[in-house]
Structure formats: structure tokens, C-alpha cells
Design a protein around this motif. Structure first.
Motif, PDB file in Angstrom:
ATOM      1  N   PRO A 282      13.861 -32.274  44.802  1.00  0.00           N
ATOM      2  CA  PRO A 282      14.821 -33.090  44.048  1.00  0.00           C
ATOM      3  C   PRO A 282      14.238 -33.794  42.831  1.00  0.00           C
ATOM      4  O   PRO A 282      14.953 -34.022  41.850  1.00  0.00           O
ATOM      5  CB  PRO A 282      15.316 -34.099  45.094  1.00  0.00           C
ATOM      6  CG  PRO A 282      15.143 -33.404  46.398  1.00  0.00           C
ATOM      7  CD  PRO A 282      13.896 -32.593  46.246  1.00  0.00           C
ATOM      8  N   THR A 283      12.953 -34.145  42.861  1.00  0.00           N
ATOM      9  CA  THR A 283      12.376 -34.884  41.732  1.00  0.00           C
ATOM     10  C   THR A 283      11.441 -34.027  40.876  1.00  0.00           C
ATOM     11  O   THR A 283      10.695 -34.559  40.055  1.00  0.00           O
ATOM     12  CB  THR A 283      11.620 -36.136  42.226  1.00  0.00           C
ATOM     13  OG1 THR A 283      10.632 -35.743  43.192  1.00  0.00           O
ATOM     14  CG2 THR A 283      12.576 -37.122  42.865  1.00  0.00           C
ATOM     15  N   ALA A 284      11.478 -32.720  41.048  1.00  0.00           N
ATOM     16  CA  ALA A 284      10.686 -31.813  40.204  1.00  0.00           C
ATOM     17  C   ALA A 284      11.477 -31.449  38.955  1.00  0.00           C
ATOM     18  O   ALA A 284      12.715 -31.415  38.965  1.00  0.00           O
ATOM     19  CB  ALA A 284      10.316 -30.555  40.975  1.00  0.00           C
ATOM     20  N   LEU A 285      10.745 -31.146  37.865  1.00  0.00           N
ATOM     21  CA  LEU A 285      11.363 -30.890  36.566  1.00  0.00           C
ATOM     22  C   LEU A 285      10.791 -29.624  35.946  1.00  0.00           C
ATOM     23  O   LEU A 285       9.636 -29.258  36.194  1.00  0.00           O
ATOM     24  CB  LEU A 285      11.110 -32.074  35.619  1.00  0.00           C
ATOM     25  CG  LEU A 285      11.599 -33.444  36.088  1.00  0.00           C
ATOM     26  CD1 LEU A 285      11.027 -34.547  35.189  1.00  0.00           C
ATOM     27  CD2 LEU A 285      13.117 -33.505  36.101  1.00  0.00           C
ATOM     28  N   TYR A 286      11.635 -28.982  35.110  1.00  0.00           N
ATOM     29  CA  TYR A 286      11.205 -27.775  34.400  1.00  0.00           C
ATOM     30  C   TYR A 286      11.866 -27.741  33.032  1.00  0.00           C
ATOM     31  O   TYR A 286      13.061 -28.017  32.891  1.00  0.00           O
ATOM     32  CB  TYR A 286      11.606 -26.517  35.171  1.00  0.00           C
ATOM     33  CG  TYR A 286      11.434 -25.236  34.379  1.00  0.00           C
ATOM     34  CD1 TYR A 286      10.234 -24.538  34.395  1.00  0.00           C
ATOM     35  CD2 TYR A 286      12.472 -24.738  33.587  1.00  0.00           C
ATOM     36  CE1 TYR A 286      10.069 -23.367  33.666  1.00  0.00           C
ATOM     37  CE2 TYR A 286      12.317 -23.569  32.852  1.00  0.00           C
ATOM     38  CZ  TYR A 286      11.119 -22.888  32.890  1.00  0.00           C
ATOM     39  OH  TYR A 286      10.957 -21.747  32.158  1.00  0.00           O
ATOM     40  N   ALA A 287      11.069 -27.402  32.019  1.00  0.00           N
ATOM     41  CA  ALA A 287      11.596 -27.169  30.673  1.00  0.00           C
ATOM     42  C   ALA A 287      10.728 -26.110  30.022  1.00  0.00           C
ATOM     43  O   ALA A 287       9.574 -25.896  30.426  1.00  0.00           O
ATOM     44  CB  ALA A 287      11.598 -28.452  29.850  1.00  0.00           C
ATOM     45  N   SER A 288      11.251 -25.446  29.013  1.00  0.00           N
ATOM     46  CA  SER A 288      10.470 -24.418  28.331  1.00  0.00           C
ATOM     47  C   SER A 288      10.841 -24.357  26.865  1.00  0.00           C
ATOM     48  O   SER A 288      11.922 -24.803  26.452  1.00  0.00           O
ATOM     49  CB  SER A 288      10.697 -23.045  28.979  1.00  0.00           C
ATOM     50  OG  SER A 288      12.009 -22.584  28.741  1.00  0.00           O
ATOM     51  N   ALA A 289       9.925 -23.805  26.080  1.00  0.00           N
ATOM     52  CA  ALA A 289      10.156 -23.589  24.647  1.00  0.00           C
ATOM     53  C   ALA A 289       9.432 -22.313  24.257  1.00  0.00           C
ATOM     54  O   ALA A 289       8.377 -21.985  24.788  1.00  0.00           O
ATOM     55  CB  ALA A 289       9.640 -24.769  23.827  1.00  0.00           C
ATOM     56  N   GLY A 290       9.997 -21.608  23.291  1.00  0.00           N
ATOM     57  CA  GLY A 290       9.407 -20.359  22.844  1.00  0.00           C
ATOM     58  C   GLY A 290       9.903 -19.196  23.668  1.00  0.00           C
ATOM     59  O   GLY A 290      10.973 -19.245  24.280  1.00  0.00           O
ATOM     60  N   GLY A 291       9.130 -18.141  23.682  1.00  0.00           N
ATOM     61  CA  GLY A 291       9.501 -16.968  24.443  1.00  0.00           C
ATOM     62  C   GLY A 291      10.303 -15.956  23.665  1.00  0.00           C
ATOM     63  O   GLY A 291      10.686 -14.917  24.205  1.00  0.00           O
ATOM     64  N   THR A 292      10.601 -16.264  22.391  1.00  0.00           N
ATOM     65  CA  THR A 292      11.353 -15.307  21.577  1.00  0.00           C
ATOM     66  C   THR A 292      10.471 -14.153  21.129  1.00  0.00           C
ATOM     67  O   THR A 292      10.973 -13.098  20.773  1.00  0.00           O
ATOM     68  CB  THR A 292      11.947 -16.002  20.350  1.00  0.00           C
ATOM     69  OG1 THR A 292      10.891 -16.636  19.611  1.00  0.00           O
ATOM     70  CG2 THR A 292      12.950 -17.063  20.773  1.00  0.00           C
ATOM     71  N   LYS A 293       9.162 -14.362  21.109  1.00  0.00           N
ATOM     72  CA  LYS A 293       8.219 -13.300  20.811  1.00  0.00           C
ATOM     73  C   LYS A 293       7.402 -13.002  22.062  1.00  0.00           C
ATOM     74  O   LYS A 293       7.218 -13.858  22.911  1.00  0.00           O
ATOM     75  CB  LYS A 293       7.265 -13.728  19.681  1.00  0.00           C
ATOM     76  CG  LYS A 293       7.955 -14.147  18.391  1.00  0.00           C
ATOM     77  CD  LYS A 293       6.904 -14.670  17.395  1.00  0.00           C
ATOM     78  CE  LYS A 293       7.561 -15.182  16.124  1.00  0.00           C
ATOM     79  NZ  LYS A 293       6.558 -15.740  15.182  1.00  0.00           N
TER      80      LYS A 293
ATOM     81  N   TRP B 253       7.001 -26.859  30.668  1.00  0.00           N
ATOM     82  CA  TRP B 253       6.619 -28.185  31.171  1.00  0.00           C
ATOM     83  C   TRP B 253       7.107 -28.307  32.595  1.00  0.00           C
ATOM     84  O   TRP B 253       8.274 -28.029  32.895  1.00  0.00           O
ATOM     85  CB  TRP B 253       7.221 -29.286  30.301  1.00  0.00           C
ATOM     86  CG  TRP B 253       6.995 -30.664  30.830  1.00  0.00           C
ATOM     87  CD1 TRP B 253       5.812 -31.288  31.025  1.00  0.00           C
ATOM     88  CD2 TRP B 253       8.002 -31.606  31.236  1.00  0.00           C
ATOM     89  NE1 TRP B 253       5.998 -32.553  31.524  1.00  0.00           N
ATOM     90  CE2 TRP B 253       7.340 -32.779  31.659  1.00  0.00           C
ATOM     91  CE3 TRP B 253       9.400 -31.562  31.272  1.00  0.00           C
ATOM     92  CZ2 TRP B 253       8.027 -33.901  32.123  1.00  0.00           C
ATOM     93  CZ3 TRP B 253      10.093 -32.690  31.739  1.00  0.00           C
ATOM     94  CH2 TRP B 253       9.407 -33.845  32.155  1.00  0.00           C
ATOM     95  N   LEU B 254       6.194 -28.686  33.491  1.00  0.00           N
ATOM     96  CA  LEU B 254       6.528 -28.870  34.893  1.00  0.00           C
ATOM     97  C   LEU B 254       6.279 -30.320  35.285  1.00  0.00           C
ATOM     98  O   LEU B 254       5.148 -30.817  35.164  1.00  0.00           O
ATOM     99  CB  LEU B 254       5.688 -27.949  35.776  1.00  0.00           C
ATOM    100  CG  LEU B 254       5.917 -26.444  35.607  1.00  0.00           C
ATOM    101  CD1 LEU B 254       4.909 -25.665  36.440  1.00  0.00           C
ATOM    102  CD2 LEU B 254       7.336 -26.061  35.996  1.00  0.00           C
ATOM    103  N   GLY B 255       7.310 -30.986  35.737  1.00  0.00           N
ATOM    104  CA  GLY B 255       7.172 -32.297  36.350  1.00  0.00           C
ATOM    105  C   GLY B 255       6.944 -32.102  37.834  1.00  0.00           C
ATOM    106  O   GLY B 255       7.806 -31.572  38.547  1.00  0.00           O
ATOM    107  N   THR B 256       5.773 -32.520  38.324  1.00  0.00           N
ATOM    108  CA  THR B 256       5.338 -32.181  39.684  1.00  0.00           C
ATOM    109  C   THR B 256       5.271 -33.438  40.550  1.00  0.00           C
ATOM    110  O   THR B 256       4.412 -34.286  40.348  1.00  0.00           O
ATOM    111  CB  THR B 256       3.969 -31.492  39.649  1.00  0.00           C
ATOM    112  OG1 THR B 256       2.988 -32.376  39.124  1.00  0.00           O
ATOM    113  CG2 THR B 256       4.030 -30.249  38.762  1.00  0.00           C
TER     114      THR B 256
END
Length: 439
Positions: A98-109, A159-162
Motif C-alpha cells: 500500500p505504501t510503495a510507489l512507482y514512476a518512470s520517465a523515458g523509454g521512447t528510445k 523511481w521506486l518508493g520502497t
């Protein structure tokens, strides 16, 4: 006559092999790594100059509202809102926590993926006595900085909120749900009393040994009983006597959690809980087996039954440092006027445990330590919690975010560095699955 048990030669051989690998990797990294273009690093620097005041405010807010493992609801929500305010979507409750987080950027290449990690759980009664308010915000700052230039260098940053590093094994639980699938390297920093990019962290297991005896009146018929507390006492003493033969990087510490109910009754039940630590997964397994043998010996001496309960929370592996990533960190963090100490300068006996160790055995990892206080200030103390919100710590926050983003930029930009990092990881044994390793 029975034969003596021969010592396991793993540690001696491992230390020899490590020296050979590190010498080769150090030479390769120093001679061939170009890193990120200067323009990319300048853009990261400028981005963090803009983010700095906001990051400091978030760090102080976390420090003022500490939450323990798996209960970091306010903390994780605040971090998610901060990232979202800068235009990047955040998945809450990531990987089943419940308190873990995930975000990402890029990946188009097409290109590699770097994971930047944040921790934000606090200690009961102490608050952020391990400085996780800084770990959280350094990770966020580095992620946002590298995200701002990711389209110029290719690849992907996540980004991982652990949650629940302090005993809950949040990173391992996330890993079991696929958090590091497709990740090529994972990086984070931790506040400390020295600047050090290749710290010693020990693997850790938990063991509960329960003895079952036979109750009897302790005065009238003690000879009709079997004393479970005696068994626990023999085991505790046996472990203490065994310390002379333990490698200096091993640790065993324990408490007796149950030892009877009344002095006039031979105790029927006794329980002793251990933390078992060692510098390598293999030596942790060796130490675990030795502890079981001593526990069985105490049971035989007292005529008691014995039960073993291993790992009520996930095993923590030791950190497997990666010299290629560490040298990239040294180069970038020293650009902010910090001197990173060479491996071996900080005494190895200053060693705890972290669930990032599990990550570092799945993918190449960096767990750099950044100085925010003097060596006489202990981690896991109120004094260290206070040190994590000083003006100096605020400066370190921005400097460390630059260093971490710089490592990510170097890794994503430099194919030779990626090859060196990966080769070292494979030479050290490649990926290890914790559950499979310990059965």
C-alpha cells in the motif's frame, strides 16, 4: 573417536577472488569510462538548483511526521504528490504494498533502465534516526533531475518508493512481485558519518528457537522435569563461546523472549530470538547451519524438544558493491567538493544490514553513504535524526541528488561503463534469488 568438523574455506577463497576482480574492474573503469556529456551534467545541476528549496522542505516535512514501516501513508502520499506536481504520474500501492510507489520517465528510445530508490520509514520512538527523510528526497531529486534530460540521452529511469526497510524487507517483497524485472542497475544513497561508496553491509536472518521441556515442581521433584530454560541458557552461552571462531564480519545477537512462568515450576517452554548476520550469502548460510547445530546440542544436553522458526520477515542479503558504479559516484560527488573515502578506510566493523542488499544481488547496485554528522553520532539515535535536518544535511541533500543523477546519466550515456558494471556483476556470481538460495 569422531572426527572434528573442518572449517569451511569459502571466506578465504572469496576474499582472494574479490581482490582479483576489483583490481581488473578498477583498471578498466579508470581507463575507459567517458560518462555523460558535460552539457547533460550542467542541465542536471541547474535542475537541482531550482528543486533544492522544495526538496529541503519535503525532507523536513518527512522528519516532522515520521511513520514506521508499512505505515508510511502520509509520507508516501506526500512524495507522490511532489513528483506529480512536476508532471510525472506516480503509481501508488505499487507491487502489492500500500505504501510503495512507482514512476518512470523515458523509454521512447531503446536503451538501458536505471532504478533510483527512496526509503521513507522511520524508527519507533526515535523518528528518522536513520535519516530516511534524506534518502527519500535525494532519490526524488535525482529522479526528477535525470527525467528532465532523459530524452537527450535515451534509455529509461524509474523511481521506486520502497517501504519498511527497517526490518520489513520492503524491497525484497517488491522484487518478488517484479519491481526489478527489466532493470539494469539500481542506485540510492544513505546518510552516515563518512563519505563512502563501497560500504560493508551484512546479510541478516532471523531465527527463533523454541525449546519444549517437561514441567515439574522445582523443589519437590525437579528430577522429573526437563528444563527448557536451561536449554535456552546453554544455547545462549554456546553462541557466546563460539564467537572466537567466527569471522570478524559475522554477528549473532539474541534475546530470551520466554523462560517460564513461576520459579517453582521447571519451565516447560523457553524461546530465544536471534539476529544472524554475515558478509556473504554463503557465509550467512554457513553460520545459520552452525547455529542450528548448537541449538540441537543444547536440546540433547537437557533432554528437551526443539523447534526452529527461520525468517519471519524476508532475509536481508549483504550488499554486493559494484566498483564501476562506485567510481562513477566518486567522480560526480567529488564535483560537489566532497572527498569520498577509499574502500577499507572506514572500519568494516561499522556494519549493519539493509534490504538493498537483496537488490544488489539481483542487479548491479550502488548504495553510497554520505556524511551528515561526525563519527561520534550513532545511527538509530535521536541525535542522528536531528543531524538529518541541519543546514549541512540540507546541502548534502542537493549534492547527493546531483551525484546520484550524475551516476544515472553516466550509466545511460556510456556503453563502456555499462559493460564494465555488468561484467563485474557477472564475475561476482550474477543474479541470486533469495528464496531459492535459502530454500
Amino acid at each position: 573417536m569422531t572426527e572434528p568438523q573442518q572449517p569451511n574455506p569459502f571466506l578465504v577463497n572469496q576474499l582472494r577472488d574479490e581482490a582479483d576482480v576489483k583490481a581488473l574492474v578498477t583498471k578498466a573503469t579508470e581507463s575507459s569510462s567517458a560518462g555523460a556529456p558535460r552539457g547533460i551534467l550542467d542541465a542536471i545541476r541547474d535542475k537541482l538548483a531550482d528543486l533544492g528549496p522544495e526538496l529541503v522542505a519535503v525532507s523536513h516535512d518527512l522528519a516532522e511526521h515520521p511513520e514506521t514501516g508499512f505505515e508510511e501513508h502520509r509520507s508516501s502520499a506526500g512524495l507522490a504528490e511532489f513528483v506529480e506536481a512536476h508532471g510525472i504520474d506516480v503509481a501508488r500501492g505499487a507491487y502489492g504494498l500500500p505504501t510503495a510507489l512507482y514512476a518512470s520517465a523515458g523509454g521512447t528510445k531503446e536503451g538501458p533502465t536505471v532504478a533510483v530508490l527512496s526509503e521513507y520509514d522511520a524508527l519507533p520512538g526515535i523518528g528518522h534516526g536513520c535519516g530516511h527523510n534524506l534518502i527519500a528526497t535525494v532519490g526524488v531529486g535525482a529522479f526528477l533531475a535525470i527525467a528532465s534530460v532523459i530524452d537527450r540521452i535515451g534509455g529509461r529511469v524509474i523511481w521506486l518508493g520502497t517501504p519498511a526497510e527497517e526490518g520489513g524487507g520492503g524491497k525484497e517483497l517488491m522484487a518478488q512481485k517484479g519491481a526489478f524485472d527489466g532493470v539494469d542497475a539500481a542506485i540510492m544513497v544513505h546518510p552516515f558519518t563518512y563519505d563512502n561508496s563501497e560500504p560493508v553491509f551484512l546479510g541478516r536472518r532471523q531465527l527463533r528457537v523454541t525449546y519444549v521441556g517437561v514441567p515439574a515442581h522445582a523443589s519437590i521433584q525437579p528430577f522429573m522435569g526437563r528444563n527448557a530454560l536451561d536449554a535456552a541458557n546453554l544455547l545462549y552461552t554456546g553462541v557466546a563461546l563460539n564467537r572466537q571462531q567466527m569471522p570478524p564480519t559475522d554477528r549473532v545477537h539474541a534475546i530470551i523472549t520466554e523462560g517460564g512462568l513461576r520459579p517453582n515450576v521447571i519451565p516447560e517452554h523457553a524461546s530465544i530470538q536471534f539476529y544472524v548476520r554475515s558478509a556473504y550469502p554463503e557465509t550467512l548460510k554457513i553460520l545459520s547451519q552452525r547455529l542450528e547445530e548448537m541449538a540441537m546440542g543444547a536440546a540433547l544436553m537437557t533432554g528437551c524438544g526443539v523447534e526452529f522458526s527461520w525468517d519471519e520477515s524476508p532475509v536481508y542479503l549483504p550488499i554486493r558493491n559494484n566498483t564501476g558504479l562506485a567510481q562513477a559516484w566518486n567522480r560526480r560527488y567529488q564535483e560537489r567538493n566532497h572527498t569520498v573515502l577509499a574502500p577499507g578506510v572506514v572500519p568494516d566493523l561499522l556494519a549493519g544490514s539493509t534490504d538493498f542488499g537483496n537488490v544488489s544481488f539481483r542487479v548491479p547496485g550502488l548504495h553510497a553513504m554520505v556524511k551528515i554528522a561526525e563519527p561520534d553520532v550513532s545511527l538509530h539515535s535521536r541525535e542522528f535524526a536531528a543531524a538529518a535536518v541541519t543546514p549541512y544535511a540540507d546541502e548534502v541533500l542537493v549534492d547527493a541528488a546531483y551525484g546520484l543523477a550524475g551516476v544515472a546519466a553516466d550509466y545511460l550515456s556510456d556503453a563502456k561503463l555499462r559493460e564494465t558494471v555488468r561484467d563485474e556483476f557477472e564475475e561476482a556470481g550474477g543474479a541470486v534469488d533469495v528464496t531459492e538460495f535459502f530454500g
